[in-house]
Scaffold this motif. Structure first.
Motif, short mmCIF file in Angstrom:
data_model
loop_
_atom_site.label_atom_id
_atom_site.label_comp_id
_atom_site.label_asym_id
_atom_site.label_seq_id
_atom_site.Cartn_x
_atom_site.Cartn_y
_atom_site.Cartn_z
N VAL A 104 0.83 -1.21 0.00
CA VAL A 104 0.00 0.00 0.00
C VAL A 104 0.87 1.26 0.00
O VAL A 104 1.94 1.29 0.62
CB VAL A 104 -0.99 -0.02 1.20
CG1 VAL A 104 -0.26 0.23 2.53
CG2 VAL A 104 -2.12 1.00 1.02
N GLU A 105 0.42 2.30 -0.70
CA GLU A 105 1.16 3.58 -0.75
C GLU A 105 0.97 4.34 0.57
O GLU A 105 0.05 4.05 1.34
CB GLU A 105 0.63 4.44 -1.90
CG GLU A 105 0.88 3.86 -3.27
CD GLU A 105 2.27 4.18 -3.81
OE1 GLU A 105 3.02 4.91 -3.15
OE2 GLU A 105 2.59 3.65 -4.89
N ASP A 106 1.81 5.37 0.80
CA ASP A 106 1.66 6.16 2.04
C ASP A 106 0.42 7.05 2.00
O ASP A 106 0.05 7.65 3.01
CB ASP A 106 2.93 6.97 2.36
CG ASP A 106 3.23 8.06 1.35
OD1 ASP A 106 2.52 8.12 0.32
OD2 ASP A 106 4.17 8.83 1.58
N ASN A 107 -0.22 7.14 0.85
CA ASN A 107 -1.53 7.78 0.72
C ASN A 107 -2.40 6.77 -0.03
O ASN A 107 -2.15 6.48 -1.20
CB ASN A 107 -1.39 9.09 -0.06
CG ASN A 107 -2.71 9.81 -0.28
OD1 ASN A 107 -3.78 9.19 -0.27
ND2 ASN A 107 -2.64 11.10 -0.50
N ILE A 108 -3.39 6.20 0.64
CA ILE A 108 -4.19 5.10 0.09
C ILE A 108 -4.79 5.42 -1.29
O ILE A 108 -4.92 4.55 -2.14
CB ILE A 108 -5.31 4.67 1.10
CG1 ILE A 108 -6.18 3.51 0.56
CG2 ILE A 108 -6.20 5.82 1.48
CD1 ILE A 108 -5.50 2.19 0.46
N LEU A 109 -5.11 6.70 -1.53
CA LEU A 109 -5.71 7.07 -2.82
C LEU A 109 -4.73 6.86 -3.98
O LEU A 109 -5.15 6.67 -5.12
CB LEU A 109 -6.20 8.52 -2.80
CG LEU A 109 -7.35 8.83 -1.85
CD1 LEU A 109 -7.71 10.31 -1.92
CD2 LEU A 109 -8.58 7.99 -2.14
N LEU A 110 -3.43 6.88 -3.68
CA LEU A 110 -2.43 6.66 -4.72
C LEU A 110 -2.41 5.18 -5.14
O LEU A 110 -2.01 4.84 -6.25
CB LEU A 110 -1.04 7.09 -4.25
CG LEU A 110 -0.86 8.57 -3.90
CD1 LEU A 110 0.55 8.84 -3.41
CD2 LEU A 110 -1.18 9.47 -5.08
N SER A 111 -2.84 4.28 -4.23
CA SER A 111 -2.90 2.85 -4.54
C SER A 111 -4.13 2.52 -5.38
O SER A 111 -4.15 1.51 -6.09
CB SER A 111 -2.94 2.02 -3.26
OG SER A 111 -1.74 2.17 -2.53
N LEU A 112 -5.15 3.36 -5.26
CA LEU A 112 -6.41 3.10 -5.97
C LEU A 112 -6.39 3.81 -7.33
O LEU A 112 -6.46 5.03 -7.39
CB LEU A 112 -7.59 3.60 -5.13
CG LEU A 112 -7.80 2.90 -3.78
CD1 LEU A 112 -8.67 3.75 -2.89
CD2 LEU A 112 -8.43 1.53 -3.97
N GLN A 113 -6.29 3.07 -8.40
CA GLN A 113 -6.19 3.70 -9.72
C GLN A 113 -7.56 3.80 -10.43
O GLN A 113 -7.78 4.66 -11.25
CB GLN A 113 -5.22 2.90 -10.61
CG GLN A 113 -3.82 2.77 -10.04
CD GLN A 113 -3.10 4.10 -9.88
OE1 GLN A 113 -3.36 5.04 -10.61
NE2 GLN A 113 -2.20 4.17 -8.91
#
Length: 451
Positions: free
Chosen positions: A299-308
């Motif tokens: 997971v990225e340090d900002n969850i929205l960056l993991s969600l494409q």
């Protein structure tokens, strides 16, 4: 919530019928300063101001914090933090008017009452400033990153634009909003921000559920060395501490609520705090647990960056983050503006007015924007500031003040509870900045300035 605050005798404290000894000039200055200028807020103002102050950028880093803590420790730290910070927040609400006829409108005023005029300032003001200025810097970075993510999602074929420019675009809004005079005047911005925080948190965990558990997901610690794992664990503690950081503005928020002996401000304030904490739980726990479940330690340090995907939903969530951190920035900036303007008017004798406000506040916005553009290490900044500054003001300083003022009986429930919070808070303050600093150093190796 643990113990009842004792009644103070009139021999040692100011009586309720205390005469206002301020001169007309002092009254005029107090009515001009942001914290004391307006006292007509309702309990729900307290609710959404507290939600805006607390549910900030920190919520998006919670799945990443979980990846560095692991399932068991992660859940334990989240729950413990929620309980401890609610308890210390209750203490601060109680202490706001513990002296009959007097209100501690600012955190440092309570510190001065607990530790003495000079020592109270030296203990509280540096920590409070590090917290509030630190949050505003982190929010500059978050706002810029979320704007960039929105742009890149909506227009994937467009030419890439530097993060620096997006931070400048985000910062430009604050040159205007920072001119709003006091807490009540930013209540509309704060309400919009509170609604956005609940919305993007729901999108973050909802989209994670929709995406499902990723193939080859791993829940083990990412670092291959024991030292790296331990330091990452420490940094994650700071991320969690940062997520529960509303205490720095709680007395200032309570100062805006009207108060009478029959109906003290602590009643509506506590009502608002409880509502805020329920919303906090609804935001934090699903995002942290579902985000970690879906992506594991990748997971990225900002969850929205993991969600494409879906693209439109992620773009919308990022825009919601931008609106939310605009409100959060202002909530944390207001006590700083109050401190700056108090020093400029009361100590340096500048005439209060629009010119002073325009110059002082614009310089502050420019400063936070410059630092944010120079050091945009989101995760590391959270860990560093979370431990170094938020642990004291959120986890244990209210407990130290409570022990100093109320002097509960040794080994009583109140005494034991406060000492447990103090020990845990001290550990957090010592350990998490080490991890946060290490993360900043690791990220700085591959970083080029103003990229």
């Amino acid at each position: 919530m643990g113990t009842q605050a004792p009644d103070f005798s009139e021999d040692s404290y100011v009586p309720t019928n205390k005469v206002d000894e301020r001169t007309d000039e002092q009254k005029a200055i107090d009515e001009w300063l942001p914290i004391t200028s307006s006292r007509n807020a309702k309990w729900w103002y307290s609710a959404f101001h507290n939600v805006t102050a607390m549910v900030g950028a920190g919520v998006l880093s919670l799945p990443y914090a979980m990846s560095e803590l692991g399932w068991g420790p992660g859940i334990a730290v989240l729950i413990l933090s929620w309980v401890i910070t609610l308890y210390t927040l209750w203490q601060m609400v109680q202490m706001h008017e513990m002296v009959p006829g007097k209100r501690f409108d600012r955190y440092h005023e309570l510190g001065q009452h607990a530790f003495g005029e000079k020592l109270g300032l030296y203990i509280v003001v540096p920590q409070q400033l590090i917290c509030e200025v630190g949050v505003d810097i982190v929010y500059m970075v978050t706002g810029g990153k979320s704007l960039k993510k929105f742009h890149d999602t909506v227009c994937s074929d467009c030419k890439s634009i530097k993060l620096t420019y997006f931070i400048m675009i985000f910062g430009s809004a604050h040159f205007v909003l920072s001119q709003l005079p006091n807490f009540n005047s930013i209540s509309g911005v704060s309400l919009a921000a509170a609604v956005m925080s609940l919305s993007y948190s729901t999108i973050a965990w909802g989209a994670s559920v929709d995406k499902g558990k990723q193939p080859n997901v791993e829940y083990g610690y990412k670092s291959s060395t024991t030292g790296g794992t331990v330091l990452s664990f420490f940094s994650a503690l700071g991320d969690v501490a940062f997520a529960y950081a509303g205490h720095n503005v709680v007395l200032e928020i309570q100062a805006t609520i009207p108060s009478t002996p029959e109906n003290p401000s602590k009643k509506p304030m506590w009502k608002g705090v409880l509502v805020a904490y329920i919303i906090v739980a609804l935001c934090y726990f699903p995002v942290a647990l579902v985000g970690y479940w879906a992506f594991g330690n990748a997971v990225e340090d900002n969850i929205l960056l993991s969600l494409q995907k879906p693209k439109w939903l992620i773009a919308l969530a990022n825009m919601m983050v931008v609106i939310h951190v605009i409100g959060s920035y202002q909530i944390y900036a207001m006590p700083v503006f109050d401190m700056m303007e108090t020093v400029l008017v009361k100590k340096l004798h500048f005439p209060p007015g629009l010119t002073l406000r325009l110059i002082a506040r614009s310089l502050y916005v420019a400063f936070t924007m410059f630092i944010g553009m120079t050091f945009p290490f989101f995760g590391g900044l959270l860990g560093f500031f979370g431990g170094f500054a938020f642990a004291p003001t959120t986890y244990f300083l209210p407990c130290v003040m409570w022990l100093a003022i109320y002097k509960p009986k040794k080994y009583s429930l109140s005494w034991i509870t406060n000492w447990i919070c103090i020990v845990l808070g001290l550990l957090l303050m010592i350990l998490s900045p080490i991890g946060g600093l290490r993360q900043i150093i690791v990220q700085a190796k591959t970083y080029t300035f103003y990229s």
